[in-house]
Scaffold this motif. Structure first.
Motif, mmCIF file in Angstrom:
data_model
loop_
_atom_site.group_PDB
_atom_site.id
_atom_site.type_symbol
_atom_site.label_atom_id
_atom_site.label_comp_id
_atom_site.label_asym_id
_atom_site.label_seq_id
_atom_site.Cartn_x
_atom_site.Cartn_y
_atom_site.Cartn_z
ATOM 1 N N ASP A 83 0.741 2.578 -8.455
ATOM 2 C CA ASP A 83 -0.444 3.370 -8.788
ATOM 3 C C ASP A 83 -1.610 2.486 -9.211
ATOM 4 O O ASP A 83 -2.752 2.688 -8.773
ATOM 5 C CB ASP A 83 -0.095 4.362 -9.897
ATOM 6 N N LYS A 84 -1.337 1.498 -10.048
ATOM 7 C CA LYS A 84 -2.408 0.625 -10.532
ATOM 8 C C LYS A 84 -3.052 -0.144 -9.383
ATOM 9 O O LYS A 84 -4.290 -0.239 -9.288
ATOM 10 C CB LYS A 84 -1.871 -0.349 -11.577
ATOM 11 N N GLU A 85 -2.224 -0.679 -8.496
ATOM 12 C CA GLU A 85 -2.755 -1.456 -7.385
ATOM 13 C C GLU A 85 -3.527 -0.574 -6.404
ATOM 14 O O GLU A 85 -4.602 -0.947 -5.922
ATOM 15 C CB GLU A 85 -1.613 -2.171 -6.661
ATOM 16 N N LYS A 145 -5.085 2.226 -7.020
ATOM 17 C CA LYS A 145 -6.364 2.616 -7.622
ATOM 18 C C LYS A 145 -7.397 1.510 -7.458
ATOM 19 O O LYS A 145 -8.572 1.774 -7.156
ATOM 20 C CB LYS A 145 -6.173 2.947 -9.100
ATOM 21 N N GLN A 146 -6.969 0.254 -7.646
ATOM 22 C CA GLN A 146 -7.893 -0.863 -7.467
ATOM 23 C C GLN A 146 -8.366 -0.962 -6.017
ATOM 24 O O GLN A 146 -9.495 -1.365 -5.743
ATOM 25 C CB GLN A 146 -7.209 -2.171 -7.887
ATOM 26 N N GLN A 147 -7.501 -0.572 -5.095
ATOM 27 C CA GLN A 147 -7.842 -0.611 -3.671
ATOM 28 C C GLN A 147 -8.549 0.675 -3.227
ATOM 29 O O GLN A 147 -8.873 0.835 -2.052
ATOM 30 C CB GLN A 147 -6.565 -0.796 -2.840
ATOM 31 N N GLN A 148 -8.734 1.614 -4.170
ATOM 32 C CA GLN A 148 -9.404 2.906 -3.918
ATOM 33 C C GLN A 148 -8.622 3.767 -2.908
ATOM 34 O O GLN A 148 -9.194 4.406 -2.030
ATOM 35 C CB GLN A 148 -10.851 2.683 -3.456
ATOM 36 N N TYR A 149 -7.313 3.763 -3.092
ATOM 37 C CA TYR A 149 -6.429 4.643 -2.325
ATOM 38 C C TYR A 149 -5.867 5.717 -3.249
ATOM 39 O O TYR A 149 -5.640 5.475 -4.446
ATOM 40 C CB TYR A 149 -5.254 3.857 -1.733
ATOM 41 N N HIS A 199 3.488 -3.496 -7.333
ATOM 42 C CA HIS A 199 2.227 -4.151 -6.971
ATOM 43 C C HIS A 199 2.324 -4.778 -5.582
ATOM 44 O O HIS A 199 1.410 -4.642 -4.750
ATOM 45 C CB HIS A 199 1.880 -5.233 -7.999
ATOM 46 N N LYS A 258 0.025 -3.665 -2.331
ATOM 47 C CA LYS A 258 -0.838 -4.633 -1.647
ATOM 48 C C LYS A 258 -0.447 -4.773 -0.182
ATOM 49 O O LYS A 258 -1.301 -4.821 0.712
ATOM 50 C CB LYS A 258 -0.730 -6.003 -2.339
#
Length: 330
Positions: free
Chosen positions: A81-83, A85-89, A292, A296
């Motif tokens: 989830d954290k990753e 969100k950073q990738q805007q997915y 993560h 990615k």
């Protein structure tokens, strides 16, 4: 495009029953199977999901999990989830309750929803799983199980179990019990058990008795009671920390002490394990990191040519106070 009314008429159930099923409400097992079969035949996709998922500005990754009540699953989800969100997915989670049939169904359903990719926390990979993953036309990353034909993120279950057993052979334990799970979960049920058995087989004077439970604390309490009525091991090795927590309760119910009467180990290094009394000797896996890596990787796979890869997540042995130090060999 099929509608809820179409499903209702073809399956012979009320529209409200179909709606309840689609919203994860209760329906009987027979009705659930009837609706699922009809949905697959009609290739039904819920409109709100389909419209949102098809928007390129709002890309979504599907995540298939075996259950919610698992430390390893929730910690992996946090990393995913954290990753993402950073990738805007966005993330869309499907829970299978450890059902192989639902795993296949959700792989197909998510593909029909046009998700950008799928992260699949698998319990076992059958030929039907492999065929489905290869045929749906959506990138898939599998976490927890290994197959050379797929993209997998794998924990070193055999190696970690072998190394923990190696550590334990430095102590004078002669009556050893292993409390594991069934072989429907290949990584935990087969590879972990094999790592322990292979290492202890080299210690000819030691006996290793194997018992089975499931992943729940409740069932492990019950199975440990049965185990202790049959034998009293001086070492009890558990396939997961959850199993070890259940075992600990039963050991204390018998008025036995840990580690003086029975030494105890777990596997997985759940957050609570350090706070038990005594703290639990266990194997640490970085589930969050695996999440993560998976997130990615699945984003990078979008639109790329498929190349199967295996990524191994390392481990550490965490010795704690649940092993009787007085039994260490001189």
């Amino acid at each position: 495009m099929a509608t809820i009314r179409d499903i209702s008429e073809k399956a012979g159930v009320a529209k409200s029953t179909v709606s309840r099923y689609l919203n994860n409400g209760y329906v009987s097992e027979a009705t659930r199977k009837k609706i699922e079969k009809t949905i697959e035949e009609l290739e039904y996709v819920p409109n709100s999901y389909a419209q949102n998922l098809r928007l390129e500005s709002n890309p979504t990754i599907g995540v298939i999990i075996p259950r919610f009540d698992s430390y390893s699953v929730t910690t992996t989800l946090q990393g995913i989830d954290k990753e993402l969100k950073q990738q805007q997915y966005n993330i869309l989670i499907e829970n299978t309750d450890r059902s192989p049939e639902r795993e296949i169904e959700y792989l197909k359903r998510l593909a029909k929803m046009k998700v950008s990719g799928i992260i699949f926390l698998a319990t076992k990979l059958t030929e039907e799983h492999i065929h489905t993953i290869e045929s749906i036309g959506v990138p898939v990353i599998v976490i927890g199980q290994e197959d050379r034909r797929l993209n997998c993120i794998v924990y070193k279950d055999y190696e970690a179990a072998f190394e923990l057993a190696e550590y334990l052979t430095a102590y004078d334990f002669n009556k050893i019990a292993y409390l594991g799970v069934g072989e429907e979960d290949e990584a935990v049920g087969i590879l972990r058990k094999k790592g322990f058995i292979d290492r202890f087989a080299k210690e000819q004077q030691k006996t290793l008795s194997v018992y089975y439970t499931d992943f729940s604390i409740e069932k492990s309490v019950q199975k440990t009671r049965e185990l202790l009525n049959e034998i009293k091991p001086d070492l009890l090795i558990c396939a997961t920390d959850n199993i070890a927590i259940g075992a600990m309760k039963s050991i204390y119910e018998k008025k036995l002490r840990i580690p003086e009467d029975i030494s105890l180990t777990g596997f997985g290094d759940y957050k609570i394990s350090s706070y038990l009394t005594p703290a639990l000797t266990t194997v640490h896996y970085d589930y969050n990191k695996a999440g993560h890596i998976a997130a990615k990787s699945i984003v990078r796979m979008k639109g790329q040519k498929f190349h199967p890869t295996i990524t191994y997540v390392d481990y550490q042995i965490f010795p704690k106070n649940s092993i009787d130090k007085a039994k260490r060999k001189r």
